[in-house]
Motif scaffolding. Sequence first.
Motif, PDB file in Angstrom:
ATOM      1  N   PRO A 306       0.757  -1.281  -0.041  1.00 59.08           N
ATOM      2  CA  PRO A 306      -0.048   0.026   0.208  1.00 59.08           C
ATOM      3  C   PRO A 306       0.768   1.230   0.090  1.00 59.08           C
ATOM      4  N   ILE A 307       1.623   1.663  -1.022  1.00 58.81           N
ATOM      5  CA  ILE A 307       2.490   2.518  -1.251  1.00 58.81           C
ATOM      6  C   ILE A 307       2.170   3.986  -0.574  1.00 58.81           C
ATOM      7  N   PRO A 308       0.933   4.268  -1.073  1.00 63.16           N
ATOM      8  CA  PRO A 308       0.720   5.735  -0.305  1.00 63.16           C
ATOM      9  C   PRO A 308       0.626   5.811   0.971  1.00 63.16           C
ATOM     10  N   ALA A 309      -0.175   4.758   1.515  1.00 58.91           N
ATOM     11  CA  ALA A 309      -0.533   4.873   2.856  1.00 58.91           C
ATOM     12  C   ALA A 309       0.688   4.536   3.802  1.00 58.91           C
ATOM     13  N   LEU A 310       1.679   4.054   3.188  1.00 65.70           N
ATOM     14  CA  LEU A 310       2.897   3.927   4.138  1.00 65.70           C
ATOM     15  C   LEU A 310       3.840   5.311   3.674  1.00 65.70           C
ATOM     16  N   LEU A 311       3.728   5.911   2.702  1.00 64.57           N
ATOM     17  CA  LEU A 311       4.926   7.134   2.455  1.00 64.57           C
ATOM     18  C   LEU A 311       4.066   8.312   3.075  1.00 64.57           C
ATOM     19  N   ARG A 312       2.643   8.158   3.443  1.00 63.48           N
ATOM     20  CA  ARG A 312       1.721   9.204   4.217  1.00 63.48           C
ATOM     21  C   ARG A 312       2.509   8.960   5.549  1.00 63.48           C
ATOM     22  N   LEU A 313       2.908   7.908   6.065  1.00 65.56           N
ATOM     23  CA  LEU A 313       3.451   7.711   7.313  1.00 65.56           C
ATOM     24  C   LEU A 313       4.808   8.325   7.434  1.00 65.56           C
ATOM     25  N   ARG A 314       5.663   8.077   6.434  1.00 67.00           N
ATOM     26  CA  ARG A 314       7.009   8.909   6.268  1.00 67.00           C
ATOM     27  C   ARG A 314       6.612  10.145   6.116  1.00 67.00           C
ATOM     28  N   ASN A 315       5.766  10.804   5.508  1.00 67.15           N
ATOM     29  CA  ASN A 315       5.332  12.148   5.630  1.00 67.15           C
ATOM     30  C   ASN A 315       5.334  12.706   6.909  1.00 67.15           C
ATOM     31  N   LEU A 316       4.540  12.054   7.702  1.00 62.96           N
ATOM     32  CA  LEU A 316       4.261  12.578   8.999  1.00 62.96           C
ATOM     33  C   LEU A 316       5.177  12.305   9.969  1.00 62.96           C
ATOM     34  N   ARG A 317       6.162  11.324   9.916  1.00 61.55           N
ATOM     35  CA  ARG A 317       7.274  11.221  10.692  1.00 61.55           C
ATOM     36  C   ARG A 317       8.219  12.108  10.316  1.00 61.55           C
ATOM     37  N   LEU A 318       8.583  12.470   9.221  1.00 56.96           N
ATOM     38  CA  LEU A 318       9.584  13.417   9.047  1.00 56.96           C
ATOM     39  C   LEU A 318       9.154  14.988   8.480  1.00 56.96           C
ATOM     40  N   GLY A 319       8.126  15.002   8.504  1.00 55.81           N
ATOM     41  CA  GLY A 319       7.405  16.192   8.144  1.00 55.81           C
ATOM     42  C   GLY A 319       7.068  17.055   9.465  1.00 55.81           C
ATOM     43  N   HIS A 320       6.459  16.124  10.654  1.00 53.63           N
ATOM     44  CA  HIS A 320       5.997  16.842  11.777  1.00 53.63           C
ATOM     45  C   HIS A 320       6.442  15.940  13.076  1.00 53.63           C
ATOM     46  N   ASP A 321       7.421  15.112  12.747  1.00 56.80           N
ATOM     47  CA  ASP A 321       8.137  14.426  14.028  1.00 56.80           C
ATOM     48  C   ASP A 321       6.948  13.711  14.842  1.00 56.80           C
ATOM     49  N   LEU A 322       6.180  12.907  14.223  1.00 54.74           N
ATOM     50  CA  LEU A 322       4.967  12.260  14.677  1.00 54.74           C
ATOM     51  C   LEU A 322       5.376  10.867  15.149  1.00 54.74           C
ATOM     52  N   GLN A 323       6.677  10.701  15.719  1.00 53.52           N
ATOM     53  CA  GLN A 323       7.184   9.292  15.636  1.00 53.52           C
ATOM     54  C   GLN A 323       6.271   8.430  16.242  1.00 53.52           C
ATOM     55  N   GLY A 324       5.860   8.688  17.602  1.00 51.34           N
ATOM     56  CA  GLY A 324       5.132   7.480  18.400  1.00 51.34           C
ATOM     57  C   GLY A 324       3.943   6.998  17.363  1.00 51.34           C
ATOM     58  N   TYR A 325       3.060   7.952  17.040  1.00 46.58           N
ATOM     59  CA  TYR A 325       1.898   7.774  15.925  1.00 46.58           C
ATOM     60  C   TYR A 325       2.221   6.911  14.768  1.00 46.58           C
ATOM     61  N   CYS A 326       3.214   7.353  14.172  1.00 42.74           N
ATOM     62  CA  CYS A 326       3.544   6.467  13.040  1.00 42.74           C
ATOM     63  C   CYS A 326       4.115   5.209  13.200  1.00 42.74           C
ATOM     64  N   GLU A 327       5.089   4.928  14.263  1.00 37.45           N
ATOM     65  CA  GLU A 327       5.459   3.797  14.558  1.00 37.45           C
ATOM     66  C   GLU A 327       4.310   2.705  14.987  1.00 37.45           C
ATOM     67  N   GLU A 328       3.345   3.376  15.690  1.00 31.41           N
ATOM     68  CA  GLU A 328       2.090   2.534  15.978  1.00 31.41           C
ATOM     69  C   GLU A 328       1.276   1.987  14.980  1.00 31.41           C
ATOM     70  N   ARG A 329       0.922   3.012  14.054  1.00 35.61           N
ATOM     71  CA  ARG A 329       0.249   2.564  12.897  1.00 35.61           C
ATOM     72  C   ARG A 329       1.163   1.501  11.751  1.00 35.61           C
ATOM     73  N   TYR A 330       2.352   2.107  11.874  1.00 32.85           N
ATOM     74  CA  TYR A 330       3.184   1.041  10.892  1.00 32.85           C
ATOM     75  C   TYR A 330       3.049  -0.398  11.547  1.00 32.85           C
ATOM     76  N   ASN A 331       3.209  -0.626  12.774  1.00 31.08           N
ATOM     77  CA  ASN A 331       3.455  -1.755  13.391  1.00 31.08           C
ATOM     78  C   ASN A 331       2.147  -2.591  13.670  1.00 31.08           C
TER      79      ASN A 331
END
Length: 385
Positions: A306-331
């Motif tokens: 699911p390329i867009p869904a995964l790269l959206r998490l990358r956008n938020l991790r690097l774009g706004h430093d939402l590390q906890g949220y992005c790790e939770e959703r990814y895992n």
Amino acid sequence: MTGMATNPKARRRPFGDGPAVSLFTLGTMRALATSVQMLEVVEAAVNAGINHLETAPAYGPAESFLGAALQTLDHRGIAPAGGWVITSKVLPGVSLADGQEQLLACMKRLGVSRLDNWAIHGLNREEHLHWALEGDGQALMHWAQTQGLVGQVGFSSHGSNRLIETALRSGAFRFCSLHLHLLDPQRMPLAVLALEKGLGVMAISPADKGGRLQDPSPTLIDDCQPHAPLALAYRYLLSAGISTLTLGASQASDLQLAQQLAASDHPLSSSEEEALVQLNARRSERLGSSQCGQCQACLPCPNAVPIPALLRLRNLRLGHDLQGYCEERYNLIGRAGHWWESHDASACNRCQACLPRCPHQLPIPDLLAETHALLSAPPRRRLWG
């Protein structure tokens, strides 16, 4: 307190063919520790001007706790002006007989003789849609309404935009619950379509699922200045006409912002509009030419990544430093059934089928590998289920 709500200025919005609902809806999936906790949260909802309650059999003891709370408050003469509006749900795929039994049991737990709104809980796959439009689900919804047990039927969905659009255009539903978020606005056109057709639209968890905005990163706080991220997210959705936003409160204090914004259905202020421009500009500055625009042109992936869904998490991790949220959703990927994605970025085999499709010439395999390295961590448990 009498039967009148203590927030008399609280706004109500149309919700399909049913009773009008408050700008905020109390979701009952977080007040599950004790029946006392549920009572305290529901009473706080009255104080906040909320008249709409959202629950489901899948939320453990939520319906039983909620029914007991409503009975206690009724005895005290405590209720919102005009009474409560209640939405519950049924999982797709059940037989007609099982669904009938489940609805009657739901109503018994809630202590009601009629349910205002009944939703298909997770219309996420094609087989779910078939069940709802042509199978036992269609018969179940017809029976519930003709028997006077249910006012109107709707659905919630974590499925594809195409599937949701088909459901909205089917004419079978009068309300929907969708993931609509400030930091992920891709489903806003579906909400607009639903509203144009006169459907009620409920935003699913715009705080927690929208980026854990109740606990934002310092970077996101700065990006949204002079507004708090959560308040800005709520105002973004309310100003767009979304009928109601869900709040999964676990304590009375979780409803303070909802109480403050209970009448906040006006257009965005110039300050809010400037904050939105600033938010998007800063994300773009940090990501540069590697930002995924979420256009979906890269799909379908031969390996079902699911390329867009995964790269959206990358956008938020690097774009706004939402590390906890992005790790939770990814895992949660591959661990939440049809409620979330099945394949993470490690499924990319660098076949490069996506590369010629991307209008921005993103090095997608490299970005997926970076996403996996950034976010892969030990799995966490879902809130429910």
